[in-house]
Scaffold this active site. Structure first.
Site, PDB file in Angstrom:
ATOM      1  N   CYS A  82       0.835  -1.201   0.000  1.00  0.00           N
ATOM      2  CA  CYS A  82       0.000   0.000   0.000  1.00  0.00           C
ATOM      3  C   CYS A  82       0.876   1.261   0.000  1.00  0.00           C
ATOM      4  O   CYS A  82       1.962   1.269   0.592  1.00  0.00           O
ATOM      5  CB  CYS A  82      -0.900   0.030   1.240  1.00  0.00           C
ATOM      6  SG  CYS A  82      -2.172  -1.240   1.197  1.00  0.00           S
ATOM      7  N   CYS A 163      -3.320  -0.208  -3.254  1.00  0.00           N
ATOM      8  CA  CYS A 163      -4.075   0.237  -2.083  1.00  0.00           C
ATOM      9  C   CYS A 163      -3.414   1.464  -1.462  1.00  0.00           C
ATOM     10  O   CYS A 163      -2.230   1.722  -1.696  1.00  0.00           O
ATOM     11  CB  CYS A 163      -4.171  -0.905  -1.063  1.00  0.00           C
ATOM     12  SG  CYS A 163      -2.607  -1.772  -0.779  1.00  0.00           S
TER      13      CYS A 163
END
Ligand code: AVW
Length: 248
Positions: A82, A163
């Site tokens: 992420c 993400c």
């Protein structure tokens, strides 16, 4: 002449397969798994090479589908942590430099992206070999060629899996910094997940005024695609290459 042109290995208008394609894939895979991801679960590079080549060998080079690459993606796709992903469109070199300096990751820093980066490949119906003479060109021959469909399929998987806050480096020196026909426009932006934040950077060529901005129509179009998916959007424009790579 007719026969040579229309059924020979030379019939396409794009660059032929890269010499030693399979050897390069194997070597890049071995390097990647040993150096870039030490300690990661060891990957079967022979199997990956096999899955890559069987996606297109012996097939009509203009009839590629995403499904042809599904076995390869399922075997070898690697995710990015992420907040680390960087997309690009008409800014490949700059985006790679930015990612390198900040410890971020482009698609070409994932295993499959790094295997294929800079290579070209296609097969020939009824032949176990690659066509080293020519491959279909996206514009002059067919869009559904194995090279283009590979980048589309891999880019789709990449976009679906990022993400956190992710970034895109766009070219502020062209009229439409966001091009809805590009892979970023067609495949990546429309496949980002809810809860992702996309941060766009519009970077223009040194010594030239910018040609597009965060308030221009092309970026508004990007915003509307993202709005429909509840992806948050941040945009910074009017950046020179040095400003972008430097303190910002
Ligand atoms: P573009 P896109 N090596 O500059 O938004 C060779 O308009 O379309 O940017 N060719 C490639 C590679 C590569 N590593 N990657 C894409 N291509 C082809 C993947 C492809 O046919 C990354 F995640 C593409 O249309 C970027 O965010 C064209 O070269 C995004 O896709 C570059 O056109 C860049 O594709």
């Amino acid at each position: 002449i007719y026969k040579w042109h229309h059924s020979g290995l030379n019939r396409w208008h794009g660059r032929g397969s890269t010499a030693d394609f399979q050897k390069i894939i194997q070597e890049r895979c071995d390097d990647y798994t040993q150096q870039i991801q030490p300690g990661a679960r060891s990957r079967n590079c022979q199997g990956i090479k096999q899955a890559f080549t069987s996606a297109f060998i012996s097939k009509d080079p203009c009839k590629a589908t995403k499904e042809d690459y599904k076995p390869l993606l399922d075997l070898a796709y690697t995710t990015v942590p992420c907040n680390k992903a960087v997309f690009w469109s008409k800014t490949k070199e700059l985006a790679h430099e930015y990612a390198k300096r900040r410890g971020l990751l482009t698609l070409e820093d994932t295993l499959l992206g790094s295997l294929a980066d800079g290579l070209s490949w296609c097969g020939e119906p009824g032949s176990p070999d690659l066509n080293y003479q020519s491959c279909p060109d996206w514009k002059k021959d067919c869009r559904t060629n194995y090279f283009s469909v590979f980048w589309e399929a891999l880019s789709e998987r990449f976009a679906e899996n990022v993400c956190g806050t992710v970034q895109v480096v766009l070219n502020g020196s062209i009229e439409n910094a966001f091009d809805k026909m590009s892979i970023f426009g067609r495949v990546e932006a429309p496949n980002l997940r809810q809860m992702v934040t996309l941060k766009a950077w519009l970077v223009h060529d040194p010594g030239k005024p910018p040609s597009d901005s965060c308030s221009g129509p092309s970026i508004k179009e990007l915003e509307s695609i993202l709005n429909q998916r509840s992806v948050r959007f941040i945009c910074r424009d009017n950046l020179s290459r040095d400003q972008f790579l430097g303190s910002y």
